[in-house]
Design an enzyme around this catalytic site. Sequence first.
Site, mmCIF file in Angstrom:
data_model
loop_
_atom_site.group_PDB
_atom_site.id
_atom_site.type_symbol
_atom_site.label_atom_id
_atom_site.label_comp_id
_atom_site.label_asym_id
_atom_site.label_seq_id
_atom_site.Cartn_x
_atom_site.Cartn_y
_atom_site.Cartn_z
ATOM 1 N N ARG A 28 93.375 55.716 7.322
ATOM 2 C CA ARG A 28 92.976 54.434 8.637
ATOM 3 C C ARG A 28 92.794 53.238 7.714
ATOM 4 O O ARG A 28 92.211 53.079 6.319
ATOM 5 C CB ARG A 28 91.600 54.912 8.861
ATOM 6 C CG ARG A 28 91.488 55.943 10.333
ATOM 7 C CD ARG A 28 90.417 56.651 11.311
ATOM 8 N NE ARG A 28 89.065 55.666 10.919
ATOM 9 C CZ ARG A 28 88.350 56.162 10.405
ATOM 10 N NH1 ARG A 28 88.256 57.294 11.872
ATOM 11 N NH2 ARG A 28 87.098 55.555 11.306
ATOM 12 N N ARG A 72 80.185 50.040 6.003
ATOM 13 C CA ARG A 72 79.906 50.646 7.215
ATOM 14 C C ARG A 72 78.721 51.715 7.148
ATOM 15 O O ARG A 72 77.933 51.921 8.093
ATOM 16 C CB ARG A 72 80.877 51.975 7.680
ATOM 17 C CG ARG A 72 82.200 51.214 8.338
ATOM 18 C CD ARG A 72 83.898 52.066 8.200
ATOM 19 N NE ARG A 72 84.186 52.776 8.433
ATOM 20 C CZ ARG A 72 84.927 54.129 8.013
ATOM 21 N NH1 ARG A 72 85.810 54.508 7.249
ATOM 22 N NH2 ARG A 72 84.869 54.749 8.284
ATOM 23 N N ARG A 81 90.162 60.654 2.878
ATOM 24 C CA ARG A 81 90.982 61.395 4.298
ATOM 25 C C ARG A 81 91.548 60.561 4.712
ATOM 26 O O ARG A 81 92.406 59.663 4.667
ATOM 27 C CB ARG A 81 89.592 60.452 5.311
ATOM 28 C CG ARG A 81 89.966 61.184 6.626
ATOM 29 C CD ARG A 81 88.936 60.695 8.274
ATOM 30 N NE ARG A 81 88.332 59.699 7.527
ATOM 31 C CZ ARG A 81 87.314 58.790 8.357
ATOM 32 N NH1 ARG A 81 86.487 59.953 9.162
ATOM 33 N NH2 ARG A 81 86.049 57.611 8.643
ATOM 34 N N LYS A 112 81.496 64.899 11.550
ATOM 35 C CA LYS A 112 81.861 64.735 12.993
ATOM 36 C C LYS A 112 82.966 65.389 13.421
ATOM 37 O O LYS A 112 83.397 66.128 14.429
ATOM 38 C CB LYS A 112 81.610 63.735 13.780
ATOM 39 C CG LYS A 112 79.825 62.747 12.869
ATOM 40 C CD LYS A 112 79.442 62.121 13.332
ATOM 41 C CE LYS A 112 80.187 60.755 13.483
ATOM 42 N NZ LYS A 112 80.650 60.356 11.506
ATOM 43 N N ARG A 170 75.977 54.902 18.314
ATOM 44 C CA ARG A 170 75.440 54.667 17.126
ATOM 45 C C ARG A 170 74.897 52.862 17.209
ATOM 46 O O ARG A 170 74.219 52.149 16.778
ATOM 47 C CB ARG A 170 76.741 53.820 16.600
ATOM 48 C CG ARG A 170 77.341 54.924 15.275
ATOM 49 C CD ARG A 170 79.063 54.046 15.441
ATOM 50 N NE ARG A 170 79.231 53.985 14.800
ATOM 51 C CZ ARG A 170 80.725 54.998 14.251
ATOM 52 N NH1 ARG A 170 80.964 55.853 15.416
ATOM 53 N NH2 ARG A 170 80.994 54.891 13.173
HETATM 54 P P1 ADP Z 1 83.366 61.680 10.675
HETATM 55 O O1 ADP Z 1 83.871 61.867 11.896
HETATM 56 O O2 ADP Z 1 82.175 62.204 10.885
HETATM 57 O O3 ADP Z 1 83.654 60.270 9.723
HETATM 58 P P2 ADP Z 1 85.597 63.823 9.400
HETATM 59 O O4 ADP Z 1 85.933 64.816 10.360
HETATM 60 O O5 ADP Z 1 86.517 62.785 9.562
HETATM 61 O O6 ADP Z 1 84.194 62.592 9.300
HETATM 62 O O7 ADP Z 1 85.422 64.149 7.693
HETATM 63 C C1 ADP Z 1 85.533 62.621 6.749
HETATM 64 C C2 ADP Z 1 86.408 63.472 5.874
HETATM 65 O O8 ADP Z 1 86.314 64.681 5.242
HETATM 66 C C3 ADP Z 1 87.971 64.319 6.000
HETATM 67 O O9 ADP Z 1 88.835 63.953 5.161
HETATM 68 C C4 ADP Z 1 88.218 65.726 6.743
HETATM 69 O O10 ADP Z 1 89.410 66.215 6.409
HETATM 70 C C5 ADP Z 1 86.714 65.597 5.084
HETATM 71 N N1 ADP Z 1 86.113 66.357 5.586
HETATM 72 C C6 ADP Z 1 85.591 66.919 6.864
HETATM 73 N N2 ADP Z 1 84.319 68.256 6.250
HETATM 74 C C7 ADP Z 1 84.400 68.025 5.313
HETATM 75 C C8 ADP Z 1 83.655 69.366 4.461
HETATM 76 N N3 ADP Z 1 82.839 70.399 5.062
HETATM 77 N N4 ADP Z 1 84.213 69.335 3.002
HETATM 78 C C9 ADP Z 1 84.941 68.897 2.647
HETATM 79 N N5 ADP Z 1 85.322 67.399 3.119
HETATM 80 C C10 ADP Z 1 84.955 67.562 4.645
HETATM 81 P P1 ADP Z 2 84.001 56.969 11.372
HETATM 82 O O1 ADP Z 2 84.888 57.629 10.790
HETATM 83 O O2 ADP Z 2 82.732 55.904 10.154
HETATM 84 O O3 ADP Z 2 82.477 57.972 11.973
HETATM 85 P P2 ADP Z 2 84.506 56.320 14.128
HETATM 86 O O4 ADP Z 2 85.946 56.767 14.048
HETATM 87 O O5 ADP Z 2 83.202 57.063 14.930
HETATM 88 O O6 ADP Z 2 84.531 56.090 12.374
HETATM 89 O O7 ADP Z 2 83.935 54.453 13.829
HETATM 90 C C1 ADP Z 2 85.772 53.440 13.727
HETATM 91 C C2 ADP Z 2 84.884 51.940 14.377
HETATM 92 O O8 ADP Z 2 84.784 51.981 15.715
HETATM 93 C C3 ADP Z 2 83.496 52.191 13.613
HETATM 94 O O9 ADP Z 2 83.181 51.593 12.280
HETATM 95 C C4 ADP Z 2 82.966 51.073 14.879
HETATM 96 O O10 ADP Z 2 83.614 49.538 14.325
HETATM 97 C C5 ADP Z 2 83.741 51.513 15.656
HETATM 98 N N1 ADP Z 2 83.335 52.285 16.821
HETATM 99 C C6 ADP Z 2 82.886 53.230 16.973
HETATM 100 N N2 ADP Z 2 82.182 54.173 17.821
HETATM 101 C C7 ADP Z 2 81.641 52.985 17.873
HETATM 102 C C8 ADP Z 2 80.480 52.889 18.667
HETATM 103 N N3 ADP Z 2 79.396 53.894 19.897
HETATM 104 N N4 ADP Z 2 79.229 51.338 18.784
HETATM 105 C C9 ADP Z 2 79.884 50.152 18.055
HETATM 106 N N5 ADP Z 2 81.426 50.351 17.467
HETATM 107 C C10 ADP Z 2 82.096 51.762 17.257
#
Ligand code: ADP
Ligand code: ADP
Length: 213
Positions: free
Chosen positions: A159, A170, A127, A13, A88
């Site tokens: 992170r 998660r 990541r 995302k 969420r």
């Molecule tokens: P989210 O926001 O849904 O938690 P991220 O965008 O942070 O996910 O992506 C999670 C990890 O996977 C990051 O380290 C990112 O660089 C990697 N990643 C994202 N898209 C791809 C893809 N299409 N192929 C391989 N790795 C990816």
């Molecule tokens: P991910 O890469 O897992 O998608 P995020 O950066 O979106 O991670 O979220 C990290 C953490 O922040 C979650 O595990 C949760 O603790 C908190 N968080 C983020 N968005 C929300 C939400 N909409 N509601 C509740 N907690 C949230």
Amino acid sequence: MNVFLFGPPGSGKGTQAKDLAERLGVPHVATGDIFRKNLRDGTPLGKLAKSYMDAGGLVPDSVTCDIVADRLMQADALGGVLFDGFPRSVPQAEWLLAWFASHGRRADAVVSLEVPEGAILERITGRRTCAQCSATYHVVYNPPGAVCVKCGSTDIVQRRDDTAEVVQKRLDEYAAQTAAVLPVLRSAATVHDIDGTGDIAAVKNRIFAALHL
Ligand code: ADP
Ligand code: ADP
Ligand code: ZN
């Protein structure tokens, strides 16, 4: 235009959000990024969110909905936003749809990224995140250089919640609370189910094609 990036943690995302938000001409609103910024700044909100985030649980709905309401009233958000990581839980989704209805806004489209669990674990444990601007990298799939290409910072970190144990929590939380959000959004907006596997550029092309961008 209000668009939602939906999918499990690690589905890509945040990676897809920047180009998509730019193309849509709306700000990227990521609740996780907002919490992490507050944590860095040592605000009361950051202190409250920390224990939930470290344990891989959700920050309480009332707290999360309040910060989203504030963000949506800022000038740059009046014409729409790209949501990432919100809603969420079903109560958050219901709250948002009611808030939209009472503020003359609507949900337009949902991009639901589908990635199998095995790939998720590999993505999250590899990541790396820019502590300044939240840009994400991956040790194998998108290796960071010495500085962040988005903001120039050298502060690229892993992170605290990107460890194997917290990731499992998660993913459990996603299954228990977040997966049920999609049917609620489906009742209000067009949902585009997108294959989130393959390289980053391929996923971007699928998203842009689905949204006719
Ligand atoms: P989210 O926001 O849904 O938690 P991220 O965008 O942070 O996910 O992506 C999670 C990890 O996977 C990051 O380290 C990112 O660089 C990697 N990643 C994202 N898209 C791809 C893809 N299409 N192929 C391989 N790795 C990816
Ligand atoms: P991910 O890469 O897992 O998608 P995020 O950066 O979106 O991670 O979220 C990290 C953490 O922040 C979650 O595990 C949760 O603790 C908190 N968080 C983020 N968005 C929300 C939400 N909409 N509601 C509740 N907690 C949230
Ligand atoms: Zn950066």
